[in-house]
Design a protein around this motif. Structure first.
Motif, PDB file in Angstrom:
ATOM      1  N   VAL A  82      -2.241  -0.340  -4.299  1.00 28.03           N
ATOM      2  CA  VAL A  82      -2.893  -0.984  -3.155  1.00 28.03           C
ATOM      3  C   VAL A  82      -3.382  -2.354  -3.611  1.00 28.03           C
ATOM      4  O   VAL A  82      -4.396  -2.499  -4.263  1.00 28.03           O
ATOM      5  CB  VAL A  82      -3.999  -0.096  -2.509  1.00 28.03           C
ATOM      6  N   ASP A  94       6.312   8.553  -8.624  1.00 31.54           N
ATOM      7  CA  ASP A  94       5.610   7.555  -7.816  1.00 31.54           C
ATOM      8  C   ASP A  94       4.115   7.521  -8.135  1.00 31.54           C
ATOM      9  O   ASP A  94       3.507   8.557  -8.402  1.00 31.54           O
ATOM     10  CB  ASP A  94       5.792   7.870  -6.327  1.00 31.54           C
ATOM     11  N   LYS A 108      -5.933   7.561  -8.970  1.00 29.89           N
ATOM     12  CA  LYS A 108      -5.715   7.969  -7.577  1.00 29.89           C
ATOM     13  C   LYS A 108      -4.320   8.527  -7.397  1.00 29.89           C
ATOM     14  O   LYS A 108      -3.860   8.705  -6.277  1.00 29.89           O
ATOM     15  CB  LYS A 108      -5.894   6.743  -6.658  1.00 29.89           C
ATOM     16  N   VAL A 126       0.847  -1.204   0.000  1.00 27.97           N
ATOM     17  CA  VAL A 126       0.000   0.000   0.000  1.00 27.97           C
ATOM     18  C   VAL A 126       0.873   1.241   0.000  1.00 27.97           C
ATOM     19  O   VAL A 126       1.726   1.385   0.882  1.00 27.97           O
ATOM     20  CB  VAL A 126      -0.894   0.078   1.260  1.00 27.97           C
ATOM     21  N   TRP A 131       2.891   4.718  -2.187  1.00 30.33           N
ATOM     22  CA  TRP A 131       3.461   5.312  -3.398  1.00 30.33           C
ATOM     23  C   TRP A 131       4.777   4.641  -3.733  1.00 30.33           C
ATOM     24  O   TRP A 131       5.653   4.523  -2.883  1.00 30.33           O
ATOM     25  CB  TRP A 131       3.654   6.813  -3.182  1.00 30.33           C
ATOM     26  N   ASN A 132       4.894   4.221  -4.992  1.00 30.80           N
ATOM     27  CA  ASN A 132       6.111   3.540  -5.419  1.00 30.80           C
ATOM     28  C   ASN A 132       6.371   3.861  -6.884  1.00 30.80           C
ATOM     29  O   ASN A 132       5.466   4.261  -7.614  1.00 30.80           O
ATOM     30  CB  ASN A 132       5.961   2.031  -5.181  1.00 30.80           C
ATOM     31  N   ARG A 133       7.638   3.699  -7.298  1.00 29.81           N
ATOM     32  CA  ARG A 133       8.039   4.105  -8.649  1.00 29.81           C
ATOM     33  C   ARG A 133       8.112   2.907  -9.605  1.00 29.81           C
ATOM     34  O   ARG A 133       8.088   1.760  -9.191  1.00 29.81           O
ATOM     35  CB  ARG A 133       9.392   4.803  -8.620  1.00 29.81           C
ATOM     36  N   TYR A 138       0.240   5.412  -6.959  1.00 28.48           N
ATOM     37  CA  TYR A 138      -0.392   4.793  -5.792  1.00 28.48           C
ATOM     38  C   TYR A 138      -0.766   3.338  -6.062  1.00 28.48           C
ATOM     39  O   TYR A 138      -1.519   3.035  -6.990  1.00 28.48           O
ATOM     40  CB  TYR A 138      -1.646   5.581  -5.393  1.00 28.48           C
TER      41      TYR A 138
END
Lengths: 205, 254
Positions: A145, A141, A186, A119, A121-123, A143
């Motif tokens: 989930v 980044d 999102k 869960v 923010w990632n790149r 979002y």
């Protein structure tokens, strides 16, 4: 016009609002026989793989989606929507997917005892250039989930990966089909930019 | 690498935004509509919207603000307050929530967590745990917006809820709520180590150093704050840049 597939699972409104914000014509599509009205089709997804497939089947979506794809028009899957493109999932018991992209969907087992669900923010790490990410830097980044991830049978279908206790598939591309494990709708301006790229794409690479 | 999150929490009461101390003495802090728009413009990582009167007044006010947030802000939204049934959860998700927070019902009807995780996926079920020290200084879970004590240990309760299918834990110290003296790092770390799902620490943030402490020295994935942003001129943009300078991995916007 963009069509968003409504199969009675979860929140389609956020995806629709995102396209509206971009100023493109968009419609929720609840009738599988009308898919050819759309220049672009989106399969969103919230919920579990098994339940979503049951709903798609009840409403006779699988054959309609296959026919649409055969026309060469662009199809986008978001999160569970992308996962449903694959052959098989295991969430709440094994079940067949749409079979548009060869491969499986499995529970994540990140190294280092990282949390599942993934869960936040990632790149991305892009594997090759594609109109979807044209001119966009890798270090932005988005979002995420999710607890499950896609394992394509063909390496070439992996458009981008993301690192979370090991690399997993964050985006796929196969002919006129693209998918994103993250939620562009999102991910604020960074996400809307990708949705805009999708609307500008003609389905060819 | 997954980035750490800073999550503003908006408490709603009678359609207004409020903030209290230790779950009482609520002060009006303005219009939630305005706050949602501002946090969106500041690219907050996520928002939590909690209606502390939903149990008595229903979800109308919360649904209205969710609709607005979903239509105008393209960011992750968690909604909660008075959630006791699958229908409540479905309604909030359809209104635009990405995740739904269940608090009191985690004690009064824990089977809801399991059912909700099966129906909607565990990633969209957040279990809220409010706790405070009892007369002997032992932390216990409290329910009904801090009005009713239980005999439950917060760490055991968190473990139980994660096993049932909660995809995230929002851990809130009532004793520290609104006091702006820093998070309960010990409890936050204990819970984060006890479960394999992400934990959000809440209650006590008064400055950016408090955020950095929790994100660097405990295993939590995110920090929630309210007073920090309500009172004074702090905002998510400044928080992000402070934390980045402290060597904490924060989100890149472009």
């Amino acid at each position: 016009m963009i069509g968003i597939i409504d199969y009675g699972a979860g929140n389609l409104a956020s995806v629709r609002y995102a396209f509206e914000k971009l100023g493109v014509e968009v419609e929720i599509c609840s009738n599988p026989s009308l898919t050819l009205r759309y220049s672009h089709l989106v399969l969103p997804g919230v919920g579990s793989f098994r339940m979503a497939m049951e709903r798609l089947q009840q409403k006779k979506w699988p054959s309609a989606i296959h026919e649409y794809v055969a026309e060469g028009r662009p199809l986008l899957g978001i999160c569970l929507g992308m996962q449903l493109f694959f052959d098989e999932g295991e969430e709440h018991g094994p079940s067949l997917g749409l079979g548009l992209v060869p491969g499986q969907v499995k529970l994540m087992y990140p190294t280092d005892h990282l949390n599942v669900p993934h869960v936040g923010w990632n790149r991305l790490y892009q594997r090759y250039s594609h109109p979807l990410f044209e001119g966009i830097r890798d270090n932005v980044d988005y979002y995420f989930v999710h607890s499950y991830h896609c394992i394509p049978a063909n390496e070439n279908d992996i458009l981008a990966t993301c690192d979370y206790g090991g690399h997993f598939v964050a985006s796929i591309a196969r002919h006129n089909i693209v998918g994103m494990q993250f939620h562009p709708e999102k991910s604020q301006p960074s996400g809307l930019r990708i949705l805009k790229k999708f609307t500008d794409w003609n389905g060819k690479c | 690498m997954l980035k750490k999150r800073v999550i503003p929490v908006l408490l709603l009461r009678d359609g207004r935004m409020v903030k209290g101390k230790r779950f009482s003495d609520y002060r009006d802090t303005g219009s939630p509509q305005t706050a949602v728009r501002i946090y969106s413009a500041q690219d907050a990582d996520e928002l939590v919207l909690l209606d502390i009167q939903a149990t008595t007044n229903g979800h109308r006010a919360l649904l209205d603000i969710l609709h607005l947030a979903a239509e105008e802000c393209f960011m992750p939204l968690t909604a909660g307050g008075g959630v006791t049934s699958l229908d409540n959860i479905r309604e909030l998700l359809l209104a635009g929530a990405d995740k739904v927070l269940v608090n009191t019902a985690t004690v009064t009807r824990p089977s809801l967590i399991k059912q909700a995780a099966e129906s909607f996926g565990n990633q969209c079920i957040v279990a809220g745990i409010d706790y405070r020290a009892d007369d002997n200084g032992v932390p216990k879970v409290w329910i009904r917006s801090g009005h009713e004590p239980t005999s439950l240990d917060p760490v055991d309760h968190a473990r139980h809820l994660a096993d049932l299918g909660a995809g995230e834990i929002l851990l809130n110290s009532i004793d520290r709520d609104g006091m702006m003296g820093g998070y309960d790092l010990k409890m936050a770390d204990a819970v984060a180590h006890a479960v394999s799902v992400p934990v959000i620490a809440s209650g006590g943030a008064g400055n950016f150093m408090h955020l950095a402490e929790a994100l660097s020295n405990t295993a939590v994935s995110a920090v929630a704050c309210a007073s920090l942003f309500h009172f004074g001129d702090n905002n998510p943009i400044r928080a992000r840049s402070y934390l980045r300078n402290q060597g904490i991995q924060m989100r890149n916007l472009k």
